[in-house]
Write a protein that holds these residues in place. Sequence first.
Motif, short mmCIF file in Angstrom:
data_model
loop_
_atom_site.label_atom_id
_atom_site.label_comp_id
_atom_site.label_asym_id
_atom_site.label_seq_id
_atom_site.Cartn_x
_atom_site.Cartn_y
_atom_site.Cartn_z
N VAL A 13 5.34 1.68 3.14
CA VAL A 13 4.85 2.40 2.01
C VAL A 13 3.43 1.77 1.70
O VAL A 13 3.24 0.76 1.99
CB VAL A 13 5.58 2.15 1.02
N LEU A 14 2.73 2.33 0.95
CA LEU A 14 1.67 1.81 0.12
C LEU A 14 2.01 1.28 -1.22
O LEU A 14 2.34 1.95 -2.10
CB LEU A 14 0.47 3.00 0.06
N THR A 15 2.01 -0.09 -1.29
CA THR A 15 2.40 -0.48 -2.72
C THR A 15 1.42 -0.34 -3.69
O THR A 15 2.19 -0.16 -4.98
CB THR A 15 2.76 -2.01 -2.60
N CYS A 16 0.18 0.09 -3.71
CA CYS A 16 -0.49 0.48 -4.50
C CYS A 16 0.08 1.89 -5.36
O CYS A 16 -0.68 2.16 -6.32
CB CYS A 16 -1.91 0.42 -4.25
N GLN A 17 0.61 2.59 -4.46
CA GLN A 17 0.89 3.92 -4.71
C GLN A 17 2.42 4.11 -4.85
O GLN A 17 2.81 5.25 -5.34
CB GLN A 17 0.45 5.08 -3.70
N PRO A 49 -2.16 -8.44 -1.07
CA PRO A 49 -3.12 -7.86 -0.46
C PRO A 49 -3.47 -6.38 -1.18
O PRO A 49 -2.60 -5.71 -1.02
CB PRO A 49 -2.95 -7.86 0.89
N PHE A 50 -4.45 -6.22 -1.51
CA PHE A 50 -5.07 -4.86 -1.72
C PHE A 50 -6.66 -4.77 -1.77
O PHE A 50 -7.28 -5.74 -1.65
CB PHE A 50 -4.59 -4.10 -2.99
N ALA A 51 -7.30 -3.54 -1.60
CA ALA A 51 -8.48 -3.43 -1.54
C ALA A 51 -8.90 -2.13 -2.33
O ALA A 51 -9.46 -2.24 -3.15
CB ALA A 51 -9.25 -3.02 -0.02
N CYS A 52 -8.59 -0.94 -1.89
CA CYS A 52 -9.08 0.15 -2.61
C CYS A 52 -8.10 0.53 -3.97
O CYS A 52 -8.84 1.26 -4.73
CB CYS A 52 -9.07 1.63 -1.84
N ALA A 53 -6.88 0.33 -3.90
CA ALA A 53 -6.15 0.67 -5.02
C ALA A 53 -5.89 2.08 -5.17
O ALA A 53 -5.30 2.73 -6.12
CB ALA A 53 -6.34 0.10 -6.06
N GLY A 54 -6.34 2.89 -4.20
CA GLY A 54 -6.46 4.42 -4.33
C GLY A 54 -5.59 5.09 -3.25
O GLY A 54 -5.67 6.33 -3.31
N GLY A 55 -4.84 4.38 -2.52
CA GLY A 55 -4.15 5.00 -1.41
C GLY A 55 -4.92 5.52 -0.14
O GLY A 55 -4.39 6.34 0.61
N VAL A 56 -6.12 4.92 0.02
CA VAL A 56 -6.89 5.35 1.04
C VAL A 56 -7.10 4.38 2.21
O VAL A 56 -7.33 4.72 3.37
CB VAL A 56 -8.06 5.86 0.64
N CYS A 57 -6.73 3.00 1.88
CA CYS A 57 -7.29 1.92 2.89
C CYS A 57 -6.21 1.37 3.69
O CYS A 57 -6.27 0.94 4.86
CB CYS A 57 -8.04 0.94 2.38
N GLY A 58 -5.10 1.48 3.16
CA GLY A 58 -3.98 0.81 3.85
C GLY A 58 -3.71 -0.71 3.72
O GLY A 58 -2.68 -1.16 4.34
N THR A 59 -4.55 -1.48 3.05
CA THR A 59 -4.36 -2.58 2.91
C THR A 59 -3.04 -3.56 2.22
O THR A 59 -2.46 -4.34 2.60
CB THR A 59 -5.55 -3.41 2.17
N CYS A 60 -2.88 -2.50 1.45
CA CYS A 60 -1.28 -2.88 0.41
C CYS A 60 -0.18 -2.80 1.27
O CYS A 60 0.89 -2.65 0.76
CB CYS A 60 -1.41 -2.48 -0.74
N ARG A 61 -0.11 -2.08 2.55
CA ARG A 61 1.18 -1.62 3.31
C ARG A 61 2.18 -2.75 3.27
O ARG A 61 1.86 -3.81 3.45
CB ARG A 61 0.61 -1.29 4.71
S1 FES Z 1 -5.01 -0.97 -1.53
FE1 FES Z 1 -5.88 0.76 -0.40
S2 FES Z 1 -4.11 2.02 0.03
FE2 FES Z 1 -3.60 0.52 -1.42
#
Ligand code: FES
Length: 415
Positions: free
Chosen positions: A397-401, A359-371
């Motif tokens: 952790v946020l896996t996208c970051q 799971p991911f959505a923003c890939a920018g560390g703002v939404c939390g979907t990739c937690r």
């Molecule tokens: S996908 Fe949005 S914070 Fe990682």
Amino acid sequence: MTDQLHDAAPAAEAQTDSNVPEEESGEGTARRRASFHPLEVSQVRRLTNDSIEVTFGVPAALADEYDYIPGQYVAIRKELPDPNQGGEVREVRRSYSICAAPRRFDDGSSEIRVAVKKDLGGIFSTWANESLAAGETLDVMSPAGAFISKHKMTGLNDPSSINTDIEHTFVAVAAGSGITPIMAIARTVLAADENVRFDLIYANKAAMDVMFVEELADLKDRYPSRFALHHVLSREQRISPLLSGRVDAEKLTTLLNTVIHADDVDEWFLCGPFELVQLVRDTLSGRGVEPEKVRYELFTTGTPSSLEGNIGRPVVEDPSGKNVEIEFTLDGLTGSVKSPVSANETILNAALRVRPDVPFACAGGVCGTCRAKLVSGTVEMTENYALEPDEVERGYVLTCQSHPTSDAVSVDFDA
Ligand code: FES
Ligand SMILES: Cc1cc2nc3c(=O)[nH]c(=O)nc-3n(C[C@H](O)[C@H](O)[C@H](O)COP(=O)(O)OP(=O)(O)OC[C@H]3O[C@@H](n4cnc5c(N)ncnc54)[C@H](O)[C@@H]3O)c2cc1C
């Protein structure tokens, strides 16, 4: 890392800790793992020249999955030509906050309403504002996000409501499209209890930019003594100088001292551009407001290059060099992937190579979907605008970051 927003949710050298308490149960809808389903657009309604409200019909069979807590968002994915890549078609994922209070129809179906403001040069928002029409089907992720009232006034999904014996005051500061989640929260909490008061400062450039202008007026009519609305217009002169011009530190302090009942607020909701949210958080902190009372949602960090920067980056295992062993559990299944140390890629980027449904959505560390929860090893998180400090302390952790800093790491998306 240049901003003070990280005070609340610092970028961290995360480490596993056997003393970390297990996550409390009962987060329910707020933390349910999100998945995509095709939903049909039942209505597209123009709000302003550059914004629309989009309603998705949710069939009864999916209504539980799309139940939400006001303040949450959905991600939408769509294949669109990317002008930055010479018009090449690629999948874009964008998040949109839900703007209505949750409701269920007699036949068990429900709906999701979002509002999309056209971002100049933006791929999805431009397409949606210019081309999206009723009848189209889009892939919509089930609701997620933690920008929700801690008072659990959650409509459908949590019958345990606020303590109705005492008065509660909520204050929101929104700008532009940041009004969207605030609409859902305000509508729900005002309807839930007659002891609730809601003050809203809503900043826009001009009157023609104000989204939900009629709905806000309706709220004022319906709750004249409990809902106070303060429009601030940066490029138009209003009768009160206080409500004209940019919201800077001085104006904000005056607003908090005069029109807002700032001293006895149960919860603050902030949603708008990075600079405004940071200004309000700093000001509230300076006034001694406890951070636990302040919720904020960012739609972007203001740095477009960081969005999606690391997703889909082609990286191959280095057969002769040093690789990090990344293990992850998702939906009860554990997989692993090797990532060359030299690539310094994120856990999400690596995991997507072997499981496209990570799971991911923003890939920018703002939404939390990739937690995910870090089970073993260490990582460095580049940005974190989504996790609360207590979540970081508990090992999330946020896996996208998150870039591994040990030879092997293991994360659990199900935790
Ligand atoms: S996908 Fe949005 S914070 Fe990682
Ligand atoms: C949790 C969450 C909730 C959100 N809720 C809402 C909501 O309710 N309503 C809403 O309207 N939005 C919301 N957003 C924002 C939304 O997800 C999108 O980010 C927004 O609509 C822009 O997407 P886009 O595809 O149109 O723009 P993008 O194509 O992503 O571009 C964004 C901006 O960056 C600029 N840009 C793109 N590439 C470059 C480049 N190479 N160099 C310089 N500049 C560039 C574009 O011109 C544009 O201004 C939310 C975001 C999050 C994370």
